[in-house]
Design a protein around this motif. Structure first.
Motif, mmCIF file in Angstrom:
data_model
loop_
_atom_site.group_PDB
_atom_site.id
_atom_site.type_symbol
_atom_site.label_atom_id
_atom_site.label_comp_id
_atom_site.label_asym_id
_atom_site.label_seq_id
_atom_site.Cartn_x
_atom_site.Cartn_y
_atom_site.Cartn_z
ATOM 1 N N SER A 32 0.817 -1.213 0.000
ATOM 2 C CA SER A 32 0.000 0.000 0.000
ATOM 3 C C SER A 32 0.853 1.267 0.000
ATOM 4 C CB SER A 32 -0.924 0.016 1.216
ATOM 5 O OG SER A 32 -0.187 0.180 2.419
ATOM 6 N N TYR A 55 -2.517 6.684 0.283
ATOM 7 C CA TYR A 55 -3.650 6.779 1.203
ATOM 8 C C TYR A 55 -4.450 8.059 0.947
ATOM 9 C CZ TYR A 55 -1.994 2.808 3.923
ATOM 10 O OH TYR A 55 -1.632 1.553 4.321
ATOM 11 N N TRP A 59 -8.237 8.096 -0.459
ATOM 12 C CA TRP A 59 -9.293 8.771 0.311
ATOM 13 C C TRP A 59 -10.062 9.763 -0.560
ATOM 14 C CZ3 TRP A 59 -10.902 8.163 5.343
ATOM 15 C CH2 TRP A 59 -11.751 9.141 5.852
ATOM 16 N N ALA A 246 -4.076 0.523 -0.432
ATOM 17 C CA ALA A 246 -4.286 1.546 0.591
ATOM 18 C C ALA A 246 -5.761 1.633 0.976
ATOM 19 C CB ALA A 246 -3.782 2.894 0.088
ATOM 20 N N ILE A 250 -7.390 0.996 4.700
ATOM 21 C CA ILE A 250 -8.209 1.988 5.403
ATOM 22 C C ILE A 250 -9.407 1.316 6.067
ATOM 23 C CG2 ILE A 250 -9.756 3.968 5.046
ATOM 24 C CD1 ILE A 250 -7.793 4.987 2.963
#
Length: 276
Positions: A32, A55, A59, A246, A250
Motif C-alpha cells: 500500500s 492513502y 481517500w 491503501a 483503510i
C-alpha cells in the motif's frame, strides 16, 4: 502438563493460520506504500521509498469520508439496538426453565444458520413496501433483525452462568424482576454484552451483501460499498494497485485496532458462559 500429539498438531495448525493471516496483512500494508510499477516489477520486495500519498489519493478518489460517516452511524445504531433488544429476551429465555422457553431458544438458534441469500428477495420486497429502500434507516432495521438470533443465543449463555441465588436474594430484599435485571444481572453480564457488542460491530463494519442490495445511491453507501465502487473506478481508468491496497487497509485498520485493543476482553467474554 503433558500434551497429546493431537493437541500439538492442533496448536501448530492454529499458529500456522495466524502466521498466514499476519503475512497477508503485512504484504498488503507493504504494497500500500509502493507505486503501481514497483508492485508489478516485484510484488514481494520492500518499498524503495514510502509513498504515503497512496492513502491520500485513495481517500480523495473513493469518497471514503462520507462512507465512513454512514458506516459509523449504521454500525453504532444497529449494535446498540441489537444489544438493547437481545439482553431482555436472552434473560427471559435463559432464566425461564420451561419447555416453551427451550423450544423458542432452539428456534432462535436455527435462525442463525439461515443463509442471507435465501431471504434476500423477500427481504428486499418488505423493505421496499415499507418505503425504507435506499436509506440508512432501512439498513439499520434489517441489520438489527438479522443479528438478533445470534446475539440472543450468545447472551443466553452468559445469563445462565449467573447464579440464581443472587436474584433470589434480591427478591427477598424487595427488588422486582426489572430491578433485579437492571441492578444485578446486567452488571454481572457486562463482559458478555461487551463481547456481543464488539462482535456485532466487526460484522456490521465489513458487511457488504445486504448493503449492496438495499443501498442504491452513493450518498447512502457504507464503507465496503465505497471500496467496491473505488475498485470499479480503478479498473475502468487503469488500476493503481498501490491505491487499491491503501483503500483496503483503510477499511481493515479500524477493525485490527479494535481487536488489538479489546482482544483480551473478547476472549474473556467468550469463555465466561462456559464455566457453568
Amino acid at each position: 502438563m503433558r500434551t497429546s500429539p493431537g493437541r500439538k498438531v492442533a496448536n501448530l495448525l492454529v499458529w500456522l493460520l495466524v502466521a498466514f493471516n499476519l503475512a497477508i496483512f503485512a504484504w498488503m500494508f507493504v504494497n500500500s506504500v509502493r507505486t503501481h510499477s514497483e508492485i508489478f516489477a516485484n510484488p514481494w520486495s520492500l518499498p524503495a521509498a514510502l509513498h504515503l500519498e497512496n492513502y491520500a489519493n485513495a481517500w480523495v478518489t473513493s469518497g471514503f469520508g462520507n462512507a465512513i460517516l454512514n458506516s459509523v452511524i449504521v454500525c453504532a445504531t444497529s449494535a446498540v439496538a441489537i444489544i438493547a433488544l437481545s439482553a431482555p429476551a436472552a434473560y427471559i429465555l435463559a432464566k425461564t426453565n420451561t419447555r416453551m422457553s427451550e423450544t423458542m431458544l432452539l428456534y432462535i438458534a436455527v435462525g442463525i444458520g439461515v443463509p442471507v441469500q435465501v431471504i434476500v428477495i423477500p427481504l428486499f420486497v418488505v423493505v421496499e413496501n415499507l418505503n425504507l429502500l435506499n436509506s440508512l434507516q432501512g439498513l439499520i432495521v434489517v441489520y438489527v433483525g438479522l443479528n438478533l438470533p445470534f446475539t440472543i443465543f450468545l447472551l443466553a449463555g452468559f445469563f445462565r452462568s449467573i447464579p440464581d441465588e443472587l436474584e433470589e436474594a434480591a427478591s427477598l430484599d424487595g427488588a422486582g424482576t426489572f430491578a433485579a435485571f437492571f441492578r444485578i444481572v446486567l452488571p454481572l453480564a457486562r463482559s458478555g454484552m461487551v463481547t456481543a457488542l464488539i462482535l456485532n460491530l466487526v460484522w456490521l463494519w465489513a458487511e457488504t451483501f445486504i448493503a449492496l442490495v438495499l443501498i442504491q445511491s452513493t450518498d447512502h453507501e457504507t464503507l465496503p460499498l465505497a471500496l467496491l465502487n473505488f475498485m470499479a473506478k480503478q479498473q475502468y481508468a487503469g488500476a493503481d494497485y498501490g491505491q487499491l491496497m491503501a483503500g483496503v487497509c483503510i477499511i481493515l485498520l479500524p477493525v485490527l485496532a479494535a481487536y488489538i485493543w479489546l482482544g483480551r476482553r473478547i476472549i474473556e467474554g467468550m469463555t465466561v458462559g462456559a464455566n457453568k
